[in-house]
Scaffold this motif. Structure first.
Motif, mmCIF file in Angstrom:
data_model
loop_
_atom_site.group_PDB
_atom_site.id
_atom_site.type_symbol
_atom_site.label_atom_id
_atom_site.label_comp_id
_atom_site.label_asym_id
_atom_site.label_seq_id
_atom_site.Cartn_x
_atom_site.Cartn_y
_atom_site.Cartn_z
ATOM 1 N N ILE A 140 0.414 -0.735 1.843
ATOM 2 C CA ILE A 140 1.684 -0.720 2.575
ATOM 3 C C ILE A 140 2.843 -0.454 1.622
ATOM 4 O O ILE A 140 3.719 0.382 1.904
ATOM 5 N N LEU A 141 2.871 -1.139 0.489
ATOM 6 C CA LEU A 141 3.988 -0.990 -0.441
ATOM 7 C C LEU A 141 4.074 0.431 -0.999
ATOM 8 O O LEU A 141 5.174 0.931 -1.282
ATOM 9 N N LYS A 142 2.942 1.101 -1.107
ATOM 10 C CA LYS A 142 2.940 2.482 -1.590
ATOM 11 C C LYS A 142 3.707 3.416 -0.658
ATOM 12 O O LYS A 142 4.146 4.497 -1.080
ATOM 13 N N LYS A 143 3.888 3.017 0.588
ATOM 14 C CA LYS A 143 4.636 3.842 1.544
ATOM 15 C C LYS A 143 6.067 4.077 1.084
ATOM 16 O O LYS A 143 6.695 5.065 1.470
ATOM 17 N N LEU A 144 6.611 3.159 0.284
ATOM 18 C CA LEU A 144 8.000 3.263 -0.147
ATOM 19 C C LEU A 144 8.184 4.180 -1.364
ATOM 20 O O LEU A 144 9.308 4.434 -1.771
ATOM 21 N N HIS A 145 7.091 4.663 -1.930
ATOM 22 C CA HIS A 145 7.156 5.579 -3.077
ATOM 23 C C HIS A 145 7.969 5.000 -4.237
ATOM 24 O O HIS A 145 8.750 5.697 -4.892
ATOM 25 N N ILE A 146 7.791 3.714 -4.473
ATOM 26 C CA ILE A 146 8.439 3.073 -5.610
ATOM 27 C C ILE A 146 7.354 2.602 -6.577
ATOM 28 O O ILE A 146 6.278 2.183 -6.153
ATOM 29 N N PRO A 147 7.617 2.667 -7.882
ATOM 30 C CA PRO A 147 6.616 2.202 -8.848
ATOM 31 C C PRO A 147 6.493 0.683 -8.808
ATOM 32 O O PRO A 147 7.505 -0.022 -8.739
ATOM 33 N N PHE A 148 5.282 0.180 -8.808
ATOM 34 C CA PHE A 148 5.062 -1.269 -8.833
ATOM 35 C C PHE A 148 3.710 -1.575 -9.454
ATOM 36 O O PHE A 148 2.829 -0.722 -9.539
ATOM 37 N N SER A 149 3.587 -2.816 -9.888
ATOM 38 C CA SER A 149 2.303 -3.334 -10.362
ATOM 39 C C SER A 149 1.935 -4.521 -9.483
ATOM 40 O O SER A 149 2.798 -5.103 -8.819
ATOM 41 N N ASN A 150 0.674 -4.882 -9.474
ATOM 42 C CA ASN A 150 0.290 -6.089 -8.738
ATOM 43 C C ASN A 150 -0.360 -7.088 -9.692
ATOM 44 O O ASN A 150 -1.099 -6.710 -10.597
ATOM 45 N N VAL A 151 -0.023 -8.348 -9.487
ATOM 46 C CA VAL A 151 -0.574 -9.449 -10.274
ATOM 47 C C VAL A 151 -1.028 -10.525 -9.296
ATOM 48 O O VAL A 151 -0.287 -10.874 -8.368
ATOM 49 N N THR A 152 -2.231 -11.039 -9.495
ATOM 50 C CA THR A 152 -2.760 -12.050 -8.579
ATOM 51 C C THR A 152 -2.145 -13.418 -8.872
ATOM 52 O O THR A 152 -2.248 -13.914 -10.006
#
Length: 203
Positions: free
Chosen positions: A15-27
């Motif tokens: 879902i977050l990829k829909k915004l075309h912004i760079p991000f990382s995920n951390v558990t």
């Protein structure tokens, strides 16, 4: 600007990829136990906040915008868990036939370096068609939504089970309400359009 999604969920990452912004995920590593006196709304709000804080409190992420999200489904006042298997999922969907299920999604955005925290709880109602056991069995065999609260995937074949959907953002059902997330960034004076990956758009 660094954005961290405090989640290991593949659904939320998509879902977050829909915004075309760079991000990382951390558990995040938090205690997700319920509190007896807590409402469903309060619980998802608390857990989303704790997820975000568990990451933003680490020195490596202090200057990042950390997103925490948590979701629960409610039917007639009872919290619904993930079914885990065919039999439990079938029982849940038979119970929902002709009825409405409400989803609560807590969302929290934290920027520790600026001492900023903003949060919201979004609701979304799903009303089911009157379903037969055969229809439910066919659906479950095809989609196998045993890791999804409510025993369905609204982004997939689950749409065939519904009479209506009521809420301001269908992404809420999958666990990350983007309209609300953009609002939270706006409260911190962050315009996400400035950070969208324009190179992908040949701009």
């Amino acid at each position: 600007m660094k954005i961290i999604l405090a989640s290991s969920s593949a659904y939320r990452q998509t879902i977050l990829k829909k915004l075309h912004i760079p991000f990382s995920n951390v558990t995040p590593n938090i205690d997700e136990s319920s509190v007896a006196t807590e409402s469903i709304s309060d619980q998802v709000e608390r857990l989303a906040k704790n997820k975000a804080l568990s990451i933003s409190s680490q020195s490596a992420y202090k200057d990042s915008y950390v997103i925490g999200s948590d979701q629960l489904a409610s039917f007639k006042g009872q919290v619904l868990g993930k079914p885990g298997d065919f039999a439990t999922a079938k029982q849940q969907l038979l119970m929902f036939s002709g009825q409405t299920v409400r989803f609560y999604t807590g969302l929290c955005l934290v920027h520790a370096a600026n001492n900023e925290l903003s949060q919201i709880v979004e609701t979304f109602d799903v009303t089911f068609k009157t379903l037969t056991e055969s229809q439910i069995a066919i659906y479950l065999k095809i989609e196998q939504p045993y890791d999804c609260a409510g025993s369905f995937k609204c982004e997939g074949l689950g749409i065939a089970l519904f009479e209506s959907l009521n809420g301001r953002d269908p992404n809420t059902l999958i666990g990350l309400p983007l309209i609300a997330l953009i609002d939270l960034f706006n409260t911190m004076s962050v315009n996400l359009f400035d950070y969208m990956q324009k190179d992908e758009l040949n701009m």
